[in-house]
Design a protein around this motif. Structure first.
Motif, short mmCIF file in Angstrom:
data_model
loop_
_atom_site.label_atom_id
_atom_site.label_comp_id
_atom_site.label_asym_id
_atom_site.label_seq_id
_atom_site.Cartn_x
_atom_site.Cartn_y
_atom_site.Cartn_z
N ALA A 139 73.00 -31.48 3.94
CA ALA A 139 71.84 -30.66 4.30
C ALA A 139 70.55 -31.40 3.94
O ALA A 139 69.60 -31.43 4.73
CB ALA A 139 71.91 -29.31 3.60
N ALA A 140 70.54 -32.00 2.74
CA ALA A 140 69.34 -32.73 2.31
C ALA A 140 69.09 -33.93 3.23
O ALA A 140 67.95 -34.22 3.59
CB ALA A 140 69.50 -33.19 0.86
N PHE A 141 70.16 -34.61 3.62
CA PHE A 141 70.01 -35.74 4.53
C PHE A 141 69.42 -35.27 5.87
O PHE A 141 68.50 -35.88 6.41
CB PHE A 141 71.34 -36.46 4.77
CG PHE A 141 71.23 -37.60 5.75
CD1 PHE A 141 70.81 -38.84 5.33
CD2 PHE A 141 71.52 -37.41 7.10
CE1 PHE A 141 70.68 -39.89 6.24
CE2 PHE A 141 71.39 -38.45 8.01
CZ PHE A 141 70.97 -39.69 7.58
N GLY A 142 69.99 -34.18 6.39
CA GLY A 142 69.52 -33.65 7.67
C GLY A 142 68.05 -33.28 7.62
O GLY A 142 67.28 -33.59 8.54
N GLN A 143 67.64 -32.62 6.54
CA GLN A 143 66.23 -32.22 6.42
C GLN A 143 65.32 -33.43 6.31
O GLN A 143 64.28 -33.50 6.96
CB GLN A 143 66.05 -31.32 5.19
CG GLN A 143 66.53 -29.90 5.44
CD GLN A 143 66.60 -29.08 4.17
OE1 GLN A 143 66.04 -29.47 3.15
NE2 GLN A 143 67.31 -27.97 4.23
N GLY A 144 65.72 -34.38 5.47
CA GLY A 144 64.91 -35.58 5.30
C GLY A 144 64.75 -36.32 6.62
O GLY A 144 63.66 -36.74 7.01
#
Lengths: 356, 356
Positions: free
Chosen positions: B126-131
């Motif tokens: 999720a953090a990768f996708g948001q970044g």
């Protein structure tokens, strides 16, 4: 405007700061007209614009002077516009990395999270802070371009400058994406570090600002290769110095906690060198500690010891020396205006000097 | 290039799509040269650029034609550049609102989260996708400006167009921030809804694109007030139609689940009207259900019933009619070139027609 005591960075900094203050004041008025509740967002944005070293504007300015450009007000506006791009990159980077602080102060999203908590609003404060920081970064990115276009330089010159200006934006964002990718892939190689550095630091911080200065002065064709030969090694040397400071830096000078890069688990070149060079057992323990937010002072001390003993520190210092030498040699070109050559040499020192 | 069967939107859409395809192809090449691993980011970006209604480019184009501008290629490039700004707004908005889908497809951050999962990378998907989505949105914002500046129009014209172009960017971001703020403050008033609508929709979608067209044609001074009189009410009417569709729309036509705005808890004007007008008990239950992601089809049906019975739907339709009337009246100006007046009238219908 020159002073015999000014360094090439401090000389530019005063005029760039004045430009930023004037432009930011107008933008503040625009925002408050839309809604007075935008004031805290504007304050967070202004906080990010203060305290930077203004390295990119300095390279842009001296790139222009090296191309024979005169000391006119318009070049300071164009140079200062790069600080808004940098502010966007930092604000978004802190959201992406979930970093709590920037230059010893709360990161933008933490500031807005604090506002949410103090105001007892509904919903999650962290989500509000992140959302607000994304929008504040977007404003910075749009305003970078707005400020650039508002520079009092001939429209043709500004049009010619768009080549490096556009490349700079694409490269820094692509570099950030690759950086993120290397982190999740767990890349540890020296080669992977060098590629990220090439885009995020060497081109973005040094080469493209110099190219912008040359292009604005109508000298992109002949000067760009000279500035590349000077700027790319200097940019890598600058980043390597920053990486060394991220491990060995004095918190009083860097504004970051000791060993901050180790705690954050940054895959810098000095880390890659350490993982490759240290004895297997030390390397394995180093890898386990890397990125642990709870690292103690003793852990940091031990990791510094490994970095030194395995020769990684010396290898980085030696690389820095090599790159500094390449940058220095590149300045020996008759294409660069004599008036700027000394300052460009001083910039090498300013960007790469040992501070620990 | 005109066809008797083409609507003013479809007429512009073809040329705008061609401009976007050409420009995007060049940017794809830039990115892949930096690193082939950037391909998935580029694909996510391209997906967001397809399928839009191209309303903003249409208003820009017809604003230019209404100012007497000729049907030259450069105006399509400038108009198409607004789609990159819109892509940035949508990509970042989906991160901020944590929305999973956009136009029936995965939101950008969900796409990149999926890539992370399929690739079995380390760290949180999720953090990768948001970044990644933050960076992809940043690229869109930078490229909007790059495309605008690359339009084959005189540099002086492009410089004159920067006034509305810059205002548009500041206003949409400020509008998004105010929208976020109203959500966490739990604002329910009709007045709060109207202010957000004023910036996020009326100015951003209609008025500023028209102003941009006029400014590019050197007619900002005399035409801007006429376009404001036409554009602001039309923009509000367009948003109100969208809000009605968000409650009553047919998923087959809107590409969103039935009652999507109710499930997301959007504080739209039709919701504000319902909360004010419905009997206290219904209003309280409506408020409890609003924003519940688990709303059943029966819940949605009940909420639609309340919206209709309390008169909120009729009040919205009546407002739409009023605003459409105001926009129509404003077209009765001799300052608008005769060749464009019919298309500007057709645009009122295209932006506000009932589709449920």
């Amino acid at each position: 405007m020159t002073s015999t005591h000014a360094t090439p960075v401090s000389f530019v900094r005063g005029a760039v700061d004045a430009e930023l203050t004037a432009f930011t004041g107008e933008r503040r008025a625009d925002l408050l007209e839309i809604g007075p509740e935008l004031a805290p967002a504007m304050e967070a944005l202004e906080a990010m614009l203060t305290g930077g070293k203004r390295l990119r504007p300095a390279f842009c300015y001296w790139g222009w002077r090296g191309a024979g450009g005169a000391d006119v007000p318009g070049i300071y506006t164009a140079a200062a516009s790069l600080e808004f791009l940098q502010a966007c990159a930092l604000i978004h980077d802190d959201v992406i990395d979930n970093s709590d602080t920037r230059r010893g102060l709360p990161a933008t999203h933490k500031r807005l999270e604090g506002l949410h908590e103090r105001s007892s609003w509904s919903g999650g404060g962290a989500a509000f802070g992140q959302g607000a920081a994304i929008l504040i970064g977007d404003l910075c990115l749009a305003w970078s371009d707005q400020m650039y276009a508002a520079s009092e330089l001939p429209l043709k010159a500004l049009h010619d400058g768009r080549g490096p200006f556009d490349k700079m934006r694409t490269e820094v964002m692509a570099g950030q994406y690759l950086d993120m990718l290397e982190q999740v892939r767990g890349a540890e190689s020296v080669g992977a570090s060098l590629r990220v550095m090439h885009y995020k630091s060497a081109k973005y911080t040094v080469e493209r600002p110099l190219h912008l200065g040359a292009a604005l002065a109508g000298r992109a064709d002949d000067l760009a290769p000279v500035y590349t030969a000077y700027g790319l090694p200097l940019g890598i040397a600058f980043q390597l110095r920053d990486d060394v400071l991220g491990v060995f830096g004095d918190p009083g000078q860097t504004g970051k906690p000791a060993g901050d890069d180790l705690r954050e688990g940054k895959r810098t070149l000095i880390v890659a060198e350490t993982l490759e060079r240290a004895p297997a057992a030390d390397s394995a323990r180093f890898r386990r500690l890397l990125g642990d937010p709870g690292l103690t002072a003793d852990d940091v001390e031990w990791m510094r010891g490994v970095t030194t003993e395995c020769g990684a520190l010396a290898a980085c210092e030696s690389r820095i020396d090599d790159y500094v030498g390449q940058a220095t040699d590149a300045l020996d070109s008759e294409l660069i205006d004599e008036a700027a050559r000394g300052s460009l040499a001083d910039l090498i020192v300013a960007a790469t000097a040992r501070k620990h």
